[in-house]
Design an enzyme around this catalytic site. Structure first.
Site, PDB file in Angstrom:
ATOM      1  N   ARG A  50       0.850  -1.205   0.000  1.00 33.45           N
ATOM      2  CA  ARG A  50       0.000   0.000   0.000  1.00 33.45           C
ATOM      3  C   ARG A  50       0.881   1.249   0.000  1.00 33.45           C
ATOM      4  O   ARG A  50       0.575   2.241  -0.636  1.00 33.45           O
ATOM      5  CB  ARG A  50      -0.962  -0.001   1.201  1.00 33.45           C
ATOM      6  N   TYR A 103     -16.828  16.301 -15.743  1.00 30.70           N
ATOM      7  CA  TYR A 103     -17.334  14.930 -15.780  1.00 30.70           C
ATOM      8  C   TYR A 103     -18.376  14.779 -14.656  1.00 30.70           C
ATOM      9  O   TYR A 103     -18.136  15.232 -13.529  1.00 30.70           O
ATOM     10  CB  TYR A 103     -16.167  13.950 -15.603  1.00 30.70           C
ATOM     11  N   ASP A 176      -7.705  18.744 -14.769  1.00 28.74           N
ATOM     12  CA  ASP A 176      -8.012  17.377 -15.217  1.00 28.74           C
ATOM     13  C   ASP A 176      -7.689  17.329 -16.707  1.00 28.74           C
ATOM     14  O   ASP A 176      -8.367  17.938 -17.532  1.00 28.74           O
ATOM     15  CB  ASP A 176      -9.501  17.093 -14.939  1.00 28.74           C
ATOM     16  N   LYS A 201      -8.640   6.183 -19.368  1.00 29.32           N
ATOM     17  CA  LYS A 201      -8.955   6.662 -20.723  1.00 29.32           C
ATOM     18  C   LYS A 201      -7.745   6.523 -21.652  1.00 29.32           C
ATOM     19  O   LYS A 201      -7.243   5.440 -21.820  1.00 29.32           O
ATOM     20  CB  LYS A 201      -9.476   8.092 -20.647  1.00 29.32           C
TER      21      LYS A 201
HETATM   22  O1  P1T Z   1     -13.807   6.655 -14.122  1.00 26.85           O
HETATM   23  P1  P1T Z   1     -12.614   7.170 -13.365  1.00 26.85           P
HETATM   24  O2  P1T Z   1     -11.329   6.516 -13.724  1.00 26.85           O
HETATM   25  O3  P1T Z   1     -12.851   7.215 -11.883  1.00 26.85           O
HETATM   26  O4  P1T Z   1     -12.376   8.702 -13.835  1.00 26.85           O
HETATM   27  C1  P1T Z   1     -13.282   9.730 -13.566  1.00 26.85           C
HETATM   28  C2  P1T Z   1     -13.138  10.810 -14.611  1.00 26.85           C
HETATM   29  C3  P1T Z   1     -12.454  11.970 -14.279  1.00 26.85           C
HETATM   30  N1  P1T Z   1     -12.286  12.967 -15.176  1.00 26.85           N
HETATM   31  C4  P1T Z   1     -12.771  12.872 -16.428  1.00 26.85           C
HETATM   32  C5  P1T Z   1     -12.568  14.003 -17.388  1.00 26.85           C
HETATM   33  C6  P1T Z   1     -13.470  11.730 -16.818  1.00 26.85           C
HETATM   34  O5  P1T Z   1     -13.930  11.669 -18.076  1.00 26.85           O
HETATM   35  C7  P1T Z   1     -13.673  10.667 -15.896  1.00 26.85           C
HETATM   36  C8  P1T Z   1     -14.464   9.454 -16.245  1.00 26.85           C
HETATM   37  N2  P1T Z   1     -15.292   9.629 -17.359  1.00 26.85           N
HETATM   38  C9  P1T Z   1     -16.159   8.699 -17.867  1.00 26.85           C
HETATM   39  C10 P1T Z   1     -16.337   7.479 -17.354  1.00 26.85           C
HETATM   40  C11 P1T Z   1     -16.925   9.139 -19.041  1.00 26.85           C
HETATM   41  O6  P1T Z   1     -17.477   8.311 -19.788  1.00 26.85           O
HETATM   42  O7  P1T Z   1     -16.951  10.360 -19.297  1.00 26.85           O
END
Ligand code: P1T
Length: 387
Positions: A50, A103, A176, A201
């Site tokens: 961890r 998001y 972000d 992504k």
């Molecule tokens: O899904 P996660 O890895 O927890 O990430 C969150 C997140 C944060 N910032 C942006 C710009 C994002 O697009 C996302 C996650 N977005 C999607 C799942 C979506 O389909 O837009």
């Protein structure tokens, strides 16, 4: 070292010393704990996974190098990274200024968890106008949270202008950078203090792992977040660290192809009689095309559009495709399509969606790296199905 080379070499050096086997690819260190020879010090530097793990360390170094940052930390998802950041830097009664088009899950985290449960105040502003960010800063403001381009409306904000304003008030600026990836945008060079990614992504790029990252240069901020990473425990697993390390090696070539397909799709849709509006920063019709050219080195693989039709037509359109998977998420090699108002941004209240201009029938595309001819043929087929 140039970007493509960093993406392959930083964090993964063959090791021949001390019994090293010269692995070209970083092994997946699955151990949860590490033996030591003496009580007082961990013999090889590692105690418990961890706290630190060699595969995760390699990824943290790699991602930091891609954003030209000193430090990197990776987490179990993008939202876990955001959670650790806010837990590290804010306390109840303090204030965040955030872009109003984020998001949906980020907005839900800020509003439903940090605000409603932990009394962190949040102001959502249209950060396309830096003055509105300036006007929202209060004595208790600690953080400015930006996403640019935004998800799903691809609005941009001027990172440099906002960072200058925020720094006059000694605030921390977070960007972000999920949509552009470090290949097309480098927020730290524009004055941001922390870059955040959903590595789920483009960085991983293959729709088979969730993860999040924070990249930064300030040592004291890094120590605070690293403390929370270990204390709260939302770390990335060794297996996911390996997958993302592997994904980053092809980031540059993938981003070029994502962009090539996105430009073709955007132009095809813009000239299509059944389409009212296409939003893509690379189109001259994008109201912030000039800022996009100044601030980013490309326009990315994400676009949104509105049909000339109603919500039923939009649903039939996205259900009528064969190569575009109807799915949440983005940034994978395969093209994805979705309706944000019903899917990724359903948790944003309808009146808020209306306020920021997110129409119920808006369709979002994540352009994959397939052959562009096939993608255009698929889209044309779906137009024909809705008549
Ligand atoms: O899904 P996660 O890895 O927890 O990430 C969150 C997140 C944060 N910032 C942006 C710009 C994002 O697009 C996302 C996650 N977005 C999607 C799942 C979506 O389909 O837009």
């Amino acid at each position: 070292m140039k970007f493509e080379t960093r993406a392959i070499h930083v964090g993964e050096k063959p090791n021949f010393k001390d019994g090293g086997t010269g692995d070209v690819a970083m092994p997946i260190h699955l151990t949860s704990t590490y033996a030591r020879e003496k009580v007082d010090i961990p013999t090889a530097g590692y105690e418990y996974s961890r706290t630190a793990n060699p595969t995760r360390d390699a990824l943290q170094q790699r991602l930091a190098a891609l954003e030209d940052a000193q430090y990197g930390l990776v987490f179990a998802s993008g939202l876990a990274a955001e959670t650790s950041l806010v837990l590290s830097l804010l306390k109840a009664g303090e204030h965040i200024v955030a872009f109003d088009d984020l998001y949906g899950g980020s907005r839900r985290l800020f509003t439903r968890v940090f605000n409603e449960r932990f009394k962190v105040e949040v102001s959502y502003v249209d950060a396309r106008q830096p003055q509105l960010v300036a006007d929202s800063i209060r004595d208790n403001t600690r953080l400015v949270w930006l996403e640019t381009p935004t998800n799903p409306l691809l609005k941009l904000c001027d990172i440099e202008a906002i960072a200058n304003i925020a720094h006059q008030h000694k605030l921390t600026v977070v960007v972000d950078n999920t949509f552009m990836s470090p290949y097309f945008q480098q927020p730290l060079a524009l004055g941001a203090d922390i870059v955040m990614h959903s590595t789920t992504k483009f960085l991983n790029g293959h729709s088979d792992s969730l993860g999040g990252a924070l990249l930064l240069n300030d040592e004291s901020l890094y120590e605070k977040i690293k403390f929370t990473q270990n204390a709260a425990g939302g770390i990335l697993s060794p297996f996911d660290s390996y997958l993302i390390l592997r994904g980053t090696k092809t980031l540059a070539v993938r981003m070029r192809q994502h962009q090539k397909n996105a430009i073709r799709i955007a132009k095809f849709l813009e000239s299509h009689p059944r389409v009212n509006r296409v939003i893509y920063p690379g189109l001259e019709s994008h109201p912030q095309h000039e800022l996009a050219q100044k601030q980013m080195s490309g326009f990315g693989g994400m676009l949104s559009f509105e049909l000339d039709g109603n919500i039923k037509d939009a649903k039939r359109f996205v259900e009528g495709l064969k190569y575009f998977a109807l799915a949440e998420s983005l940034g994978g090699v395969e093209s994805l399509i979705e309706l944000p108002a019903v899917m990724t941004h359903a948790s944003v209240p309808p009146e808020e969606r209306r306020k920021i201009g997110l129409a119920d029938g808006l369709i979002r595309i994540s352009a994959g790296i397939e052959n562009g001819d096939d993608l255009l043929e698929d889209l044309e087929g779906a137009f024909q199905k809705i008549g």
